[in-house]
Scaffold this motif. Structure first.
Motif, PDB file in Angstrom:
ATOM      1  N   UNK A   1     -93.695 -25.519  70.499  1.00  0.00           N
ATOM      2  CA  UNK A   1     -94.792 -25.186  71.406  1.00  0.00           C
ATOM      3  C   UNK A   1     -94.931 -23.694  71.663  1.00  0.00           C
ATOM      4  N   UNK A   2     -93.999 -22.899  71.149  1.00  0.00           N
ATOM      5  CA  UNK A   2     -94.082 -21.458  71.342  1.00  0.00           C
ATOM      6  C   UNK A   2     -93.738 -20.999  72.745  1.00  0.00           C
ATOM      7  N   UNK A   3     -93.003 -21.810  73.511  1.00  0.00           N
ATOM      8  CA  UNK A   3     -92.621 -21.423  74.869  1.00  0.00           C
ATOM      9  C   UNK A   3     -91.657 -20.243  74.820  1.00  0.00           C
ATOM     10  N   UNK A   4     -91.813 -19.334  75.772  1.00  0.00           N
ATOM     11  CA  UNK A   4     -90.952 -18.151  75.813  1.00  0.00           C
ATOM     12  C   UNK A   4     -89.707 -18.454  76.638  1.00  0.00           C
ATOM     13  N   UNK A   5     -88.546 -18.070  76.108  1.00  0.00           N
ATOM     14  CA  UNK A   5     -87.271 -18.319  76.762  1.00  0.00           C
ATOM     15  C   UNK A   5     -86.512 -17.001  76.850  1.00  0.00           C
ATOM     16  N   UNK A   6     -85.998 -16.697  78.039  1.00  0.00           N
ATOM     17  CA  UNK A   6     -85.235 -15.472  78.240  1.00  0.00           C
ATOM     18  C   UNK A   6     -83.827 -15.563  77.677  1.00  0.00           C
ATOM     19  N   UNK A   7     -83.139 -14.424  77.670  1.00  0.00           N
ATOM     20  CA  UNK A   7     -81.802 -14.378  77.064  1.00  0.00           C
ATOM     21  C   UNK A   7     -80.802 -15.251  77.807  1.00  0.00           C
ATOM     22  N   UNK A   8     -80.996 -15.419  79.108  1.00  0.00           N
ATOM     23  CA  UNK A   8     -80.054 -16.247  79.870  1.00  0.00           C
ATOM     24  C   UNK A   8     -80.126 -17.703  79.437  1.00  0.00           C
ATOM     25  N   UNK A   9     -81.339 -18.198  79.240  1.00  0.00           N
ATOM     26  CA  UNK A   9     -81.467 -19.586  78.791  1.00  0.00           C
ATOM     27  C   UNK A   9     -81.034 -19.739  77.337  1.00  0.00           C
ATOM     28  N   UNK A  10     -81.220 -18.691  76.526  1.00  0.00           N
ATOM     29  CA  UNK A  10     -80.687 -18.740  75.163  1.00  0.00           C
ATOM     30  C   UNK A  10     -79.172 -18.886  75.195  1.00  0.00           C
ATOM     31  N   UNK A  11     -78.508 -18.143  76.089  1.00  0.00           N
ATOM     32  CA  UNK A  11     -77.061 -18.272  76.215  1.00  0.00           C
ATOM     33  C   UNK A  11     -76.666 -19.665  76.684  1.00  0.00           C
ATOM     34  N   UNK A  12     -77.461 -20.226  77.609  1.00  0.00           N
ATOM     35  CA  UNK A  12     -77.174 -21.577  78.084  1.00  0.00           C
ATOM     36  C   UNK A  12     -77.297 -22.598  76.958  1.00  0.00           C
ATOM     37  N   UNK A  13     -78.329 -22.443  76.141  1.00  0.00           N
ATOM     38  CA  UNK A  13     -78.502 -23.347  74.999  1.00  0.00           C
ATOM     39  C   UNK A  13     -77.327 -23.233  74.038  1.00  0.00           C
ATOM     40  N   UNK A  14     -76.923 -21.985  73.733  1.00  0.00           N
ATOM     41  CA  UNK A  14     -75.795 -21.768  72.827  1.00  0.00           C
ATOM     42  C   UNK A  14     -74.512 -22.360  73.398  1.00  0.00           C
ATOM     43  N   UNK A  15     -74.284 -22.173  74.700  1.00  0.00           N
ATOM     44  CA  UNK A  15     -73.087 -22.715  75.335  1.00  0.00           C
ATOM     45  C   UNK A  15     -73.101 -24.240  75.303  1.00  0.00           C
ATOM     46  N   UNK A  16     -74.279 -24.827  75.540  1.00  0.00           N
ATOM     47  CA  UNK A  16     -74.379 -26.282  75.521  1.00  0.00           C
ATOM     48  C   UNK A  16     -74.026 -26.869  74.169  1.00  0.00           C
ATOM     49  N   UNK A  17     -74.527 -26.261  73.117  1.00  0.00           N
ATOM     50  CA  UNK A  17     -74.219 -26.779  71.784  1.00  0.00           C
ATOM     51  C   UNK A  17     -72.781 -26.442  71.374  1.00  0.00           C
ATOM     52  N   UNK A  18     -72.208 -25.391  71.954  1.00  0.00           N
ATOM     53  CA  UNK A  18     -70.777 -25.146  71.759  1.00  0.00           C
ATOM     54  C   UNK A  18     -69.967 -26.277  72.386  1.00  0.00           C
ATOM     55  N   UNK A  19     -70.442 -26.767  73.548  1.00  0.00           N
ATOM     56  CA  UNK A  19     -69.795 -27.914  74.165  1.00  0.00           C
ATOM     57  C   UNK A  19     -69.862 -29.155  73.285  1.00  0.00           C
ATOM     58  N   UNK A  20     -70.990 -29.330  72.607  1.00  0.00           N
ATOM     59  CA  UNK A  20     -71.120 -30.455  71.671  1.00  0.00           C
ATOM     60  C   UNK A  20     -70.096 -30.326  70.548  1.00  0.00           C
ATOM     61  N   UNK A  21     -69.921 -29.105  70.025  1.00  0.00           N
ATOM     62  CA  UNK A  21     -68.956 -28.892  68.948  1.00  0.00           C
ATOM     63  C   UNK A  21     -67.532 -29.183  69.411  1.00  0.00           C
ATOM     64  N   UNK A  22     -67.243 -28.899  70.679  1.00  0.00           N
ATOM     65  CA  UNK A  22     -65.918 -29.217  71.211  1.00  0.00           C
ATOM     66  C   UNK A  22     -65.680 -30.724  71.157  1.00  0.00           C
ATOM     67  N   UNK A  23     -66.724 -31.486  71.464  1.00  0.00           N
ATOM     68  CA  UNK A  23     -66.594 -32.946  71.446  1.00  0.00           C
ATOM     69  C   UNK A  23     -66.534 -33.468  70.018  1.00  0.00           C
ATOM     70  N   UNK A  24     -67.421 -32.952  69.158  1.00  0.00           N
ATOM     71  CA  UNK A  24     -67.487 -33.427  67.769  1.00  0.00           C
ATOM     72  C   UNK A  24     -66.255 -33.001  66.981  1.00  0.00           C
ATOM     73  N   UNK A  25     -65.748 -31.781  67.252  1.00  0.00           N
ATOM     74  CA  UNK A  25     -64.548 -31.254  66.604  1.00  0.00           C
ATOM     75  C   UNK A  25     -64.638 -31.251  65.076  1.00  0.00           C
ATOM     76  N   UNK A  26     -65.624 -30.562  64.526  1.00  0.00           N
ATOM     77  CA  UNK A  26     -65.717 -30.515  63.067  1.00  0.00           C
ATOM     78  C   UNK A  26     -64.524 -29.798  62.446  1.00  0.00           C
TER      79      UNK A  26
END
Length: 289
Positions: A105-130
């Motif tokens: 949709x082209x929504x604009x996201x600031x750097x803080x929310x980008x960090x939150x997104x990155x941290x969230x998916x890092x949490x997923x990787x902790x659970x998945x443990x590739x």
């Protein structure tokens, strides 16, 4: 949203229990048939039927597609993994919705929310443990289901207001039942269910109806940043049912990963509300003039 999460959690626990007797394709079929009858009666009672030319629009089709893909992958995951682990991965869905809103949709996201997104998916990787012994390919299926559910949520917001939520629920339920009939064949085919299994399927169908209706109403009537944090209540229910019904105790990686996901998601929602506050104040001032 909170009621939807409770309903879905009980449905997930019942579904996982029923997969001990039949494959998840058959569960999709029978649960969809039960729910389809109930929803169909409600649609007729509320006179929610609309012509196909009104209903068959891109957002509705995208929502159905997202629901089908997410359901198949999610059920494959919970059949082979602890319920709490899969539910923890699913908690990354709100962050995936934000990411999809940026990409699609082209929504604009600031750097803080980008960090939150990155941290969230890092949490997923902790659970998945590739790359470690605890890795399971079914965890990857759960992660892919997040993308399908994000597509579903974005499409739900785009559905025209003149299309009743009940009718969208009916179309989704019928589509899932039809797909379940197809998926059932390669998974082992038909197994005649017991009377108790049919009773549990009926309960799951009712709860699925409640969950679908509540989540559609929540996403269409409320601001995503306000209602989405209540998704995290599903993780508490999943841990409870996983322990009481299946004897699954969450390990340290699951607790750590899910905590990272929840905290990053809550922070992302906080930033969204802070970002929208000046816009709301400006709109209020203009309305006053």
């Amino acid at each position: 949203m909170a009621l939807a999460m409770a309903s879905f959690s009980v449905t997930d626990a019942l579904t996982k229990f029923l997969t001990l007797q039949m494959n998840f394709g058959e569960v999709m079929l029978l649960r969809g048939l039960f729910a389809g009858v109930l929803i169909g009666l409600l649609v007729l009672h509320r006179r929610a039927l609309r012509p196909l030319r009104v209903v068959v629009v891109a957002p509705v089709l995208m929502r159905i597609g997202g629901e089908i893909g997410g359901t198949i992958l999610f059920l494959a995951a919970i059949t082979n993994l602890p319920l709490a682990n899969v539910s923890a991965i699913i908690q990354a869905q709100p962050l995936a919705v934000t990411l999809a809103a940026v990409l699609i949709l082209g929504e604009r996201v600031g750097w803080r929310r980008w960090l939150a997104i990155a941290a969230g998916f890092a949490g997923v990787l902790i659970i998945v443990r590739p790359g470690v012994d605890g890795f399971n390919q079914y965890a990857v299926l759960a992660l892919i289901s997040v993308a399908f559910y994000a597509l579903r949520d974005l499409a739900t917001k785009q559905i025209p207001a003149e299309i009743p939520a009940l009718l969208v629920t009916l179309l989704t339920t019928v589509a899932i039942a039809m797909v379940g009939a197809v998926v059932m064949v390669p998974l082992g085919g038909w197994v005649t269910p017991s009377g108790s299994a049919l009773g549990l399927l009926a309960v799951a169908a009712v709860l699925m109806l409640v969950g679908y209706q509540c989540i559609i109403l929540a996403l269409r009537a409320g601001d995503i940043s306000a209602v989405a944090p209540f998704r995290y209540t599903q993780l508490l229910w999943a841990m409870l049912f996983g322990y009481l019904v299946f004897g699954d105790s969450p390990d340290g990686a699951m607790v750590l990963g899910s905590s990272v996901i929840v905290l990053s998601g809550i922070y992302a929602f906080h930033r969204e509300r802070v970002r929208n506050r000046p816009l709301a104040s400006t709109a209020s001032a203009q309305d006053a003039l």
